[in-house]
Design an enzyme around this catalytic site. Sequence first.
Site, PDB file in Angstrom:
ATOM      1  N   LYS A   1       3.249 -29.254   0.499  1.00 28.81           N
ATOM      2  CA  LYS A   1       5.067 -28.400   0.489  1.00 28.81           C
ATOM      3  C   LYS A   1       5.171 -28.057  -0.411  1.00 28.81           C
ATOM      4  O   LYS A   1       4.635 -28.342  -1.382  1.00 28.81           O
ATOM      5  CB  LYS A   1       5.743 -29.677   0.805  1.00 28.81           C
ATOM      6  CG  LYS A   1       7.142 -29.588   0.153  1.00 28.81           C
ATOM      7  CD  LYS A   1       7.789 -30.727   0.913  1.00 28.81           C
ATOM      8  CE  LYS A   1       9.235 -30.692   0.032  1.00 28.81           C
ATOM      9  NZ  LYS A   1      10.491 -31.788   0.653  1.00 28.81           N
TER      10      LYS A   1
ATOM     11  N   LYS B   1      15.867 -40.111   3.586  1.00 27.79           N
ATOM     12  CA  LYS B   1      15.527 -40.492   2.573  1.00 27.79           C
ATOM     13  C   LYS B   1      16.542 -41.597   2.612  1.00 27.79           C
ATOM     14  O   LYS B   1      17.990 -41.592   2.405  1.00 27.79           O
ATOM     15  CB  LYS B   1      16.023 -40.128   1.596  1.00 27.79           C
ATOM     16  CG  LYS B   1      15.287 -37.711   1.197  1.00 27.79           C
ATOM     17  CD  LYS B   1      16.249 -37.324   0.093  1.00 27.79           C
ATOM     18  CE  LYS B   1      14.571 -36.376   0.382  1.00 27.79           C
ATOM     19  NZ  LYS B   1      15.530 -35.000  -1.129  1.00 27.79           N
TER      20      LYS B   1
ATOM     21  N   ASP C   1      17.472 -31.940   5.314  1.00 27.97           N
ATOM     22  CA  ASP C   1      17.023 -32.787   4.143  1.00 27.97           C
ATOM     23  C   ASP C   1      18.343 -32.732   3.612  1.00 27.97           C
ATOM     24  O   ASP C   1      19.396 -33.698   4.311  1.00 27.97           O
ATOM     25  CB  ASP C   1      15.805 -32.160   3.174  1.00 27.97           C
ATOM     26  CG  ASP C   1      15.882 -32.639   1.848  1.00 27.97           C
ATOM     27  OD1 ASP C   1      16.342 -33.966   2.086  1.00 27.97           O
ATOM     28  OD2 ASP C   1      15.267 -32.630   1.173  1.00 27.97           O
TER      29      ASP C   1
ATOM     30  N   HIS D   1       8.119 -28.476 -12.869  1.00 25.08           N
ATOM     31  CA  HIS D   1       8.394 -28.458 -11.423  1.00 25.08           C
ATOM     32  C   HIS D   1      10.022 -28.063 -11.123  1.00 25.08           C
ATOM     33  O   HIS D   1      10.925 -28.129 -10.786  1.00 25.08           O
ATOM     34  CB  HIS D   1       8.708 -30.125 -10.973  1.00 25.08           C
ATOM     35  CG  HIS D   1       8.578 -30.760  -9.712  1.00 25.08           C
ATOM     36  ND1 HIS D   1       6.730 -31.019  -9.101  1.00 25.08           N
ATOM     37  CD2 HIS D   1       8.826 -31.321  -8.686  1.00 25.08           C
ATOM     38  CE1 HIS D   1       7.552 -30.824  -7.172  1.00 25.08           C
ATOM     39  NE2 HIS D   1       8.741 -31.701  -6.988  1.00 25.08           N
TER      40      HIS D   1
ATOM     41  N   ASP E   1       9.752 -26.081   1.404  1.00 23.99           N
ATOM     42  CA  ASP E   1      11.570 -26.565   1.700  1.00 23.99           C
ATOM     43  C   ASP E   1      12.236 -25.140   0.043  1.00 23.99           C
ATOM     44  O   ASP E   1      12.037 -25.447  -0.645  1.00 23.99           O
ATOM     45  CB  ASP E   1      11.381 -27.427   0.202  1.00 23.99           C
ATOM     46  CG  ASP E   1      12.341 -28.202   0.299  1.00 23.99           C
ATOM     47  OD1 ASP E   1      13.768 -27.825   0.783  1.00 23.99           O
ATOM     48  OD2 ASP E   1      12.735 -29.545  -0.089  1.00 23.99           O
TER      49      ASP E   1
ATOM     50  N   GLU F   1      12.338 -26.364   5.681  1.00 21.68           N
ATOM     51  CA  GLU F   1      12.807 -27.186   5.180  1.00 21.68           C
ATOM     52  C   GLU F   1      14.020 -26.584   4.723  1.00 21.68           C
ATOM     53  O   GLU F   1      13.884 -25.985   3.514  1.00 21.68           O
ATOM     54  CB  GLU F   1      12.185 -28.384   3.884  1.00 21.68           C
ATOM     55  CG  GLU F   1      13.484 -29.578   3.792  1.00 21.68           C
ATOM     56  CD  GLU F   1      12.516 -30.486   3.085  1.00 21.68           C
ATOM     57  OE1 GLU F   1      11.171 -30.322   2.940  1.00 21.68           O
ATOM     58  OE2 GLU F   1      12.570 -32.036   1.888  1.00 21.68           O
TER      59      GLU F   1
ATOM     60  N   GLU G   1       6.292 -37.928   1.744  1.00 20.06           N
ATOM     61  CA  GLU G   1       6.117 -37.091   0.410  1.00 20.06           C
ATOM     62  C   GLU G   1       6.420 -38.016  -0.461  1.00 20.06           C
ATOM     63  O   GLU G   1       7.594 -38.369  -1.284  1.00 20.06           O
ATOM     64  CB  GLU G   1       6.680 -35.975   0.646  1.00 20.06           C
ATOM     65  CG  GLU G   1       8.386 -36.301   1.015  1.00 20.06           C
ATOM     66  CD  GLU G   1       9.388 -35.322   0.334  1.00 20.06           C
ATOM     67  OE1 GLU G   1       8.753 -33.832   0.290  1.00 20.06           O
ATOM     68  OE2 GLU G   1      10.862 -35.482   0.613  1.00 20.06           O
TER      69      GLU G   1
ATOM     70  N   LYS H   1       7.146 -25.102  -2.588  1.00 20.11           N
ATOM     71  CA  LYS H   1       9.104 -25.430  -3.162  1.00 20.11           C
ATOM     72  C   LYS H   1       9.153 -23.726  -3.440  1.00 20.11           C
ATOM     73  O   LYS H   1       8.796 -23.032  -4.112  1.00 20.11           O
ATOM     74  CB  LYS H   1       9.455 -25.644  -4.512  1.00 20.11           C
ATOM     75  CG  LYS H   1       9.260 -27.364  -4.349  1.00 20.11           C
ATOM     76  CD  LYS H   1      10.615 -27.927  -3.209  1.00 20.11           C
ATOM     77  CE  LYS H   1      10.476 -29.423  -3.850  1.00 20.11           C
ATOM     78  NZ  LYS H   1      11.801 -29.818  -2.526  1.00 20.11           N
TER      79      LYS H   1
HETATM   80  C1  MUC Z   1      13.203 -32.261  -1.413  1.00 17.84           C
HETATM   81  O1  MUC Z   1      14.344 -31.324  -1.671  1.00 17.84           O
HETATM   82  O2  MUC Z   1      12.838 -32.685  -0.631  1.00 17.84           O
HETATM   83  C2  MUC Z   1      10.659 -34.292  -2.794  1.00 17.84           C
HETATM   84  C3  MUC Z   1       9.959 -33.839  -3.134  1.00 17.84           C
HETATM   85  C4  MUC Z   1       9.570 -32.374  -4.027  1.00 17.84           C
HETATM   86  O3  MUC Z   1       8.872 -32.207  -4.806  1.00 17.84           O
HETATM   87  O4  MUC Z   1      10.685 -32.729  -3.879  1.00 17.84           O
HETATM   88  C5  MUC Z   1      11.754 -33.170  -3.459  1.00 17.84           C
HETATM   89  C6  MUC Z   1      13.175 -32.640  -2.995  1.00 17.84           C
HETATM   90 MG    MG Z   2      13.867 -30.963   1.007  1.00 17.93          MG
END
Ligand code: MUC
Ligand code: MG
Length: 369
Positions: A163, A269, A245, A18, A194, A220, A323, A165
């Site tokens: 989402k 969170k 976040d 991941h 994000d 994000e 999420e 990354k």
């Molecule tokens: C984040 O930064 O949001 C949430 C989903 C994911 O894949 O990582 C997290 C952390």
């Molecule tokens: Mg995040």
Amino acid sequence: MIKTIETILVDVPTIRPHKLSVAIMNAQTLVLVRVVCGDGIEGWGEATTIGGLSYGEESPESIKTNIDTHIAPLLLGMDASQVGKAMAKIRKIIQGNRFAKCAIETALLDAQARRLKIPLSELLGGRVRDALPVAWTLASGDTSKDIAEAEKMLALRRHRIFKLKIGLRSVADDVAHVLTIKKALGDDVSVRVDVNQAWSELDAVNGIAALEAGGIDLIEQPIRADNKAGLARLASRFSVALMADESLHGPLDAFDLATIAGADVFAVKITQSGGLIPAIQVATVAQLAGIGLYGGTMLEGGVGTAASAHVFSTFSDLSYGTELFGPLLLTEEVLVEPLVYKDFMLQVPNKPGLGVEIDREKLNFLRRK
Ligand code: MUC
Ligand code: MG
């Protein structure tokens, strides 16, 4: 009476690497807290974080040490049914350590809701929904693998919000990656990004302009957590929704961001907020300020995910969904019955307390010795 408090670390491999801008995860370390009370009732909480110390200022090991050494001794012998008093003591004496505080508060509230024989959501003011939309994060690092993964999730009817990354590669490469995926998945699927703070403000201006033009729904944490003024400039510059976040460490940050119009959406969170009650306060600030809500995760296992689900079920507005897919990224389950995901939603547990049971035998086998 609060009789014992135990902190347990559990290392669990992920189903695939991941990749975030701050860490490449091949495993997750669950931080579980078990509180046993004098009446025989026990409660569970979770303080899991991401990537050791690369995401936040608490690591799994520091959380365990600080709970065992500094927090637990303050609580032992206190009335377990007076969670407010217990948490007020901890919040007065212990600085920072929001994740640790969250796990303790969760365990105490789980025990109290079990004592009252009600689901935790009902102790938190009451749920307004029984199921929550759940996004999936595409973070394999490979565009075609991500598209195949998204198509599988759509076919399974598990997720229709994705989402991505980004932030590890150049802005141009990331934009190309995201827009290729968006094109492949089509208009009915929500694609979000994000950046996990990776961009400079100028990168963000260029990146967001291209992503907005390509139909991306939500951006994000594009820039550094402490650059709240920069977030406000980006939020006023673009119409695509901007979500905070890492900038959001509890109710005070929520208030500051609301005051300067620093975000269109808050990722709430429970751990980052410092507990379930502070997370609800973050949401209240958002709602008073007309800011949208999203239920965030630190990729927790079943305990933290259930706790988050109870909290988010009480939000009257949850227009950006959640999420809460953490347990689905892990190769091992610590619950006797896994959480139920169906029709693109997570079902909020309905039994007393968190509504989940720990598989003790499995936990004893998996826990860090
Ligand atoms: C984040 O930064 O949001 C949430 C989903 C994911 O894949 O990582 C997290 C952390
Ligand atoms: Mg995040």
